[in-house]
Design a protein around this motif. Structure first.
Motif, short mmCIF file in Angstrom:
data_model
loop_
_atom_site.label_atom_id
_atom_site.label_comp_id
_atom_site.label_asym_id
_atom_site.label_seq_id
_atom_site.Cartn_x
_atom_site.Cartn_y
_atom_site.Cartn_z
N ARG A 85 -16.06 -9.26 -7.00
CA ARG A 85 -14.60 -9.32 -7.14
C ARG A 85 -14.24 -8.27 -8.33
NH1 ARG A 85 -11.53 -12.46 -11.09
NH2 ARG A 85 -13.55 -13.14 -11.81
N LEU A 86 -14.64 -8.05 -9.33
CA LEU A 86 -14.31 -7.03 -10.36
C LEU A 86 -14.33 -5.48 -9.69
CD1 LEU A 86 -15.36 -8.60 -13.66
CD2 LEU A 86 -13.25 -8.75 -12.51
N GLY A 87 -15.27 -5.45 -8.98
CA GLY A 87 -15.51 -3.92 -8.47
C GLY A 87 -14.83 -3.64 -7.51
N LYS A 88 -14.26 -4.64 -6.65
CA LYS A 88 -13.57 -4.24 -5.16
C LYS A 88 -12.18 -3.48 -5.37
CE LYS A 88 -13.30 -5.25 -0.64
NZ LYS A 88 -14.21 -5.07 0.29
N PRO A 89 -11.40 -3.83 -6.33
CA PRO A 89 -10.13 -2.68 -6.56
C PRO A 89 -10.44 -1.28 -6.59
CG PRO A 89 -9.98 -5.04 -7.92
CD PRO A 89 -11.42 -4.90 -7.25
N LEU A 90 -11.60 -1.13 -7.57
CA LEU A 90 -11.81 0.38 -7.70
C LEU A 90 -12.32 0.95 -6.70
CD1 LEU A 90 -12.23 2.73 -9.67
CD2 LEU A 90 -14.38 1.80 -10.32
N ALA A 91 -13.25 0.13 -5.90
CA ALA A 91 -13.85 0.70 -4.48
C ALA A 91 -12.79 1.17 -3.62
CB ALA A 91 -14.76 -0.53 -4.02
N LEU A 92 -11.71 0.21 -3.32
CA LEU A 92 -10.66 0.38 -2.44
C LEU A 92 -9.89 1.53 -2.93
CD1 LEU A 92 -9.48 -3.32 -1.84
CD2 LEU A 92 -10.64 -1.83 -0.12
N TRP A 93 -9.53 1.92 -4.12
CA TRP A 93 -8.81 2.78 -4.69
C TRP A 93 -9.73 4.21 -4.37
CZ3 TRP A 93 -9.72 6.99 -8.14
CH2 TRP A 93 -8.52 7.41 -8.59
N LEU A 94 -10.81 4.17 -4.67
CA LEU A 94 -11.87 5.44 -4.32
C LEU A 94 -11.62 5.60 -2.62
CD1 LEU A 94 -14.60 4.70 -6.82
CD2 LEU A 94 -13.14 6.68 -6.79
N ILE A 95 -11.76 4.68 -1.81
CA ILE A 95 -11.80 5.05 -0.34
C ILE A 95 -10.25 5.60 -0.01
CG2 ILE A 95 -11.77 3.58 1.69
CD1 ILE A 95 -13.85 1.93 0.68
N ARG A 96 -9.42 5.14 -0.60
CA ARG A 96 -7.99 5.49 -0.19
C ARG A 96 -7.88 6.82 -0.64
NH1 ARG A 96 -6.28 0.14 -2.72
NH2 ARG A 96 -5.90 -1.26 -1.07
N SER A 98 -10.31 8.86 -1.11
CA SER A 98 -11.03 9.92 -0.05
C SER A 98 -10.39 9.89 1.27
CB SER A 98 -12.37 9.21 0.14
OG SER A 98 -13.24 9.97 1.10
N MET A 99 -9.85 8.97 1.94
CA MET A 99 -9.10 9.22 3.05
C MET A 99 -7.67 10.30 2.91
SD MET A 99 -9.24 5.17 4.14
CE MET A 99 -7.89 5.13 5.59
N ARG A 100 -7.17 10.11 1.86
CA ARG A 100 -5.96 10.83 1.54
C ARG A 100 -6.57 12.52 1.70
NH1 ARG A 100 -3.99 6.62 -1.58
NH2 ARG A 100 -4.95 7.48 -3.36
N ARG A 101 -7.47 12.70 0.91
CA ARG A 101 -7.96 14.07 0.78
C ARG A 101 -8.33 14.50 2.02
NH1 ARG A 101 -12.58 13.27 -3.89
NH2 ARG A 101 -13.07 15.52 -2.86
N ALA A 102 -9.21 13.65 3.03
CA ALA A 102 -9.43 14.15 4.16
C ALA A 102 -8.22 14.37 5.14
CB ALA A 102 -10.34 13.00 5.01
N GLY A 103 -7.05 14.00 5.03
CA GLY A 103 -5.95 14.26 5.67
C GLY A 103 -5.43 15.46 5.24
N ARG A 104 -5.33 15.73 3.98
CA ARG A 104 -4.80 16.89 3.38
C ARG A 104 -5.61 18.04 3.92
NH1 ARG A 104 -3.72 13.70 -1.30
NH2 ARG A 104 -5.74 14.45 -2.26
N VAL A 110 -1.31 11.68 9.42
CA VAL A 110 -2.24 10.74 10.31
C VAL A 110 -1.10 9.96 11.44
CG1 VAL A 110 -3.64 8.71 10.13
CG2 VAL A 110 -3.87 10.43 8.34
N HIS A 111 -1.66 9.93 12.59
CA HIS A 111 -0.86 9.32 13.81
C HIS A 111 -1.20 7.86 13.63
CE1 HIS A 111 1.00 9.31 17.56
NE2 HIS A 111 0.19 8.17 17.96
N ALA A 112 -2.55 7.47 13.44
CA ALA A 112 -2.73 5.98 13.54
C ALA A 112 -4.11 5.78 12.66
CB ALA A 112 -2.95 5.57 14.86
N LEU A 113 -3.93 4.61 11.92
CA LEU A 113 -5.00 4.06 11.11
C LEU A 113 -5.40 3.01 11.82
CD1 LEU A 113 -6.82 3.89 8.71
CD2 LEU A 113 -5.12 2.95 7.37
N VAL A 125 -2.59 6.19 3.99
CA VAL A 125 -2.27 7.75 4.46
C VAL A 125 -1.13 8.20 5.08
CG1 VAL A 125 -5.09 8.17 4.59
CG2 VAL A 125 -3.87 7.26 6.29
N GLY A 126 -0.20 7.10 4.88
CA GLY A 126 1.19 7.53 5.62
C GLY A 126 1.21 7.29 7.11
#
Length: 382
Positions: A85-96, A98-104, A110-113, A125-126
């Motif tokens: 429960r306490l680690g999930k928010p940070l993990a999700l932030w890090l995943i997001r 990483s995804m934004r960096r990949a898009g850049r 990004v056409h679809a997620l 990723v908009g």
């Protein structure tokens, strides 16, 4: 290599790329006909290096890897205890991030997620289209997968409501989503017919053949969705039972008990490329699933894979079996009935004509035809 002229689709997958080939992999492969695909694996941390082999391989692999034409794998690095429960928010932030960096890096919107997990990632990723893909009742199956997340059931309702397109693999999942006020496109799982039809000409796996006569098999995840009484009943009929696939958490007690029988054998995890020779080692393959909410909502890949291999199939009575509506699957009830069905099919030689009928049926359920309606909904064209 990605092409600047093609749309970009990200898939938030629930499985690692180098694990057993699942729905996530097939979807990525098929969508690559229409777009460049970034397959976003579950997050890994330094602790993942000491977990299962697929998680360890992902944790040690490059952050971005081209794995087949039009498909790149993205491996987000996250914090330890990411599912707590306490680690999930940070993990999700890090995943997001990483995804934004990949898009850049790819330099395109990004056409679809496509969400194939219950991680709340829409809007990261908009993306133009938000797609929720219900491949299983993940809330009902959390215990089977060793997931303890009190927010899972809530996200199973809220995330589809945030999507532009919702897909479900089975009629029970469609009905469940409709009861929550969400209309879903029914896209049952398909099959790679060219791959599995090689079974009819493949040399049977020698390690399986030497185990004994009257061989019957199950290929898939060995976990608590299996009814061990069905396997035991088949073993009691002097059959050689072959179990193929990874062992899941929670399968320890019943699996060890079943494997104590001298005619029940675990062949371990075999690669996707090796499955035709494994399936060639037995004429009859089983779907010995119990009657649980998770199983009723599922559409097991192996049903069509067995048929595409030209093999006989004995299964319990599940909605996915009924939806296929074919006499090529023997449906059985109860342990004795299941064993009767298996031994009854073993008593007849499998003919070339029978195998051809099964492959022909499976050919109308190929992945390309399955995914085309989704591509159309997403505004993609070849």
């Amino acid at each position: 290599m990605p092409s600047d002229e093609r749309p970009l689709v990200m898939i938030s997958a629930g499985t690692y790329w180098y694990g057993p080939r699942m729905l996530d992999h097939h979807l990525a492969h098929e969508l690559a006909r229409y777009a460049d695909v970034v397959y976003v694996e579950p997050g890994t941390s330094v602790v993942s290096r000491w977990r299962g082999s697929t998680a360890a391989r992902a944790a040690c692999g490059p952050e971005v890897e081209s794995v087949e034409p039009g498909v790149q794998v993205l491996r987000p690095r996250v914090n330890p205890m990411m599912e707590r429960r306490l680690g999930k928010p940070l993990a999700l932030w890090l995943i997001r991030r990483s995804m934004r960096r990949a898009g850049r890096r790819l330099g395109r919107p990004v056409h679809a997620l496509v969400l194939m997990s219950l991680n709340p990632l829409f809007g990261s990723v908009g993306e133009r289209y938000r797609v929720f893909y219900a491949g299983d009742d993940l809330a009902a199956g959390a215990g089977l997968m060793g997931i303890s997340d009190p927010g899972l059931a809530g996200r199973a309702v809220t995330l589809p409501r945030q999507a532009d397109i919702v897909v479900a693999v089975s009629p029970p999942l469609v009905d469940s989503l409709r009861s929550a006020g969400v209309e879903a496109l029914l896209i049952p799982n398909g099959v790679d017919v060219p791959h599995f039809s090689r079974t009819v000409k493949a040399s049977p796996d020698p390690a399986a053949v030497e185990l004994g006569p009257r061989r019957v098999g199950f290929a898939g995840h060995l976990g608590d969705r299996i009814d061990p009484d069905l396997i035991a009943a088949v073993a009691d009929r002097d059959c050689t039972v072959l179990l193929v696939g990874p062992r899941q958490r929670g399968a320890g007690d019943w699996l060890e008990e079943v494997l104590r029988r001298p005619n029940v054998h675990w062949l371990g995890l075999r690669s996707y490329a090796d499955l035709p020779s494994v399936l060639a080692a037995a004429d009859v393959w089983m779907l010995p699933y119990d009657d649980s909410a998770f199983n009723r909502a599922s559409f097991p890949l192996k049903l069509l894979e067995y048929l595409a291999a030209g093999r006989r199939v004995v299964a319990t009575d599940l909605p996915a079996v009924r939806w296929l509506d074919t006499g090529l699957i023997d449906v059985a009830h109860g342990a004795a009935g299941f064993a009767d069905a298996v031994t009854g099919t073993l008593g007849r030689p499998l003919t070339a004509a029978e195998s051809a009928d099964r492959i022909g049926f499976a050919s109308s359920h190929g992945w390309t035809e399955r995914v085309r309606p989704l591509a159309e909904q997403m505004g993609l064209s070849t």
